[in-house]
Design an enzyme around this catalytic site. Structure first.
Site, PDB file in Angstrom:
ATOM      1  N   HIS A   6      33.618  33.783  33.054  1.00 37.38           N
ATOM      2  CA  HIS A   6      34.358  34.110  34.233  1.00 37.38           C
ATOM      3  C   HIS A   6      34.661  35.615  34.285  1.00 37.38           C
ATOM      4  O   HIS A   6      35.351  36.157  32.895  1.00 37.38           O
ATOM      5  CB  HIS A   6      35.680  33.291  34.341  1.00 37.38           C
ATOM      6  N   HIS A  47      38.301  42.537  40.140  1.00 38.46           N
ATOM      7  CA  HIS A  47      38.875  41.446  40.806  1.00 38.46           C
ATOM      8  C   HIS A  47      40.099  41.788  41.677  1.00 38.46           C
ATOM      9  O   HIS A  47      40.377  41.344  42.802  1.00 38.46           O
ATOM     10  CB  HIS A  47      39.239  40.629  39.713  1.00 38.46           C
TER      11      HIS A  47
HETATM   12  O1  G3P Z   1      35.081  31.821  41.256  1.00 40.22           O
HETATM   13  C1  G3P Z   1      36.164  31.510  40.292  1.00 40.22           C
HETATM   14  C2  G3P Z   1      37.216  32.299  40.266  1.00 40.22           C
HETATM   15  O2  G3P Z   1      36.806  33.613  39.979  1.00 40.22           O
HETATM   16  C3  G3P Z   1      38.274  32.280  41.480  1.00 40.22           C
HETATM   17  O3  G3P Z   1      39.363  32.862  41.322  1.00 40.22           O
HETATM   18  O4  G3P Z   1      40.866  34.810  41.318  1.00 40.22           O
HETATM   19  O5  G3P Z   1      39.567  34.250  39.404  1.00 40.22           O
HETATM   20  O6  G3P Z   1      38.681  35.218  41.187  1.00 40.22           O
HETATM   21  P1  G3P Z   1      39.569  34.395  40.782  1.00 40.22           P
HETATM   22 MG    MG Z   2      36.304  35.181  40.626  1.00 38.88          MG
END
Ligand code: G3P
Ligand code: MG
Length: 225
Positions: A6, A47
């Protein structure tokens, strides 16, 4: 259970940087998730809406110039990478789950995925394009109907996985705080995978596996290899 790094290996290196992507690859990641935004004619891997948490800059990312964004320290003296820089680093060595963070991302991501297939060794099977911005995701689908889509939700939808099926998605991607057995079963009944974010504890991953979840997004891919 599919393990997706992630924002790269973001528990071990500054999130969404080339260092985090490189570390995820070194750890053997078969898939990496990253976030993209559009500013000054470029796709940036970042992000937050604002720059303060992850850089030494200030303001809303989409309002900044290319020169300013390229000058910022995104942690450990890393720069905010462009999507093309990450693609060039990964070069078809793992899946990329590209999350469209907002408006104006679908068209340039569609163009860049095609270019990366021609120049960097990627195939259609390497991509999953996801978003909370469902109109932008639907627009993307009209540009590249050949690619897999991930329909994101940060809540428990009123009609289960129906929204993801309506989008023509391959997966429903749900927050770990809301996923439940009923949603998993409904997604599977509609022929969808269900992926859950963000899961850093092995005990949580075990519980989700027993629920039938197909994959997790984790900041700590080292714990699941
Ligand atoms: O794609 C999964 C996750 O990344 C979605 O939430 O806020 O971490 O981008 P966020
Ligand atoms: Mg994400």
């Amino acid at each position: 259970m599919q393990i997706i790094a992630h924002r790269g290996a973001s528990g071990l290196a500054p999130e969404n940087t080339l260092k985090a992507m490189s570390l995820a690859l070194d750890l053997g990641a078969k898939a990496i998730e990253l976030d993209v935004q559009w500013a000054d004619g470029e796709l940036w891997v970042f992000h937050d809406r604002r720059l303060e948490r992850c850089t030494n800059g200030q303001g809303v990312l989409t309002g900044q110039s290319r020169e300013y964004l390229a000058s910022l320290d995104a942690g450990d003296e890393e720069r905010i990478p462009t999507l093309w820089q990450v693609m060039a680093l990964v070069a078809g060595r793992c899946e990329l789950h590209i999350e469209l963070k907002g408006a104006h991302t679908a068209e340039p991501v569609a163009a860049l995925t095609r270019r990366a297939e021609a120049e960097l060794g990627f195939t259609q099977a390497h991509w999953v394009i996801s978003s909370f911005h469902h109109p932008e995701l639907a627009h993307f689908a009209s540009l590249r109907p050949d690619l897999r889509l991930g329909a994101l939700t940060a809540s428990l939808p009123l009609h289960g996985a129906r929204f993801a099926e309506e989008l023509g998605a391959w997966s429903l991607n749900c927050d770990v705080d809301f996923v439940d057995q009923t949603l998993v079963a409904d997604a599977h009944r509609r022929g969808l995978k269900i992926l859950v974010y963000t899961v850093d504890e092995v005990s949580d991953e075990r519980a989700l596996a027993s629920m039938g979840v197909d994959g997790i997004f984790t900041n700590r891919p080292d714990r699941f290899s």
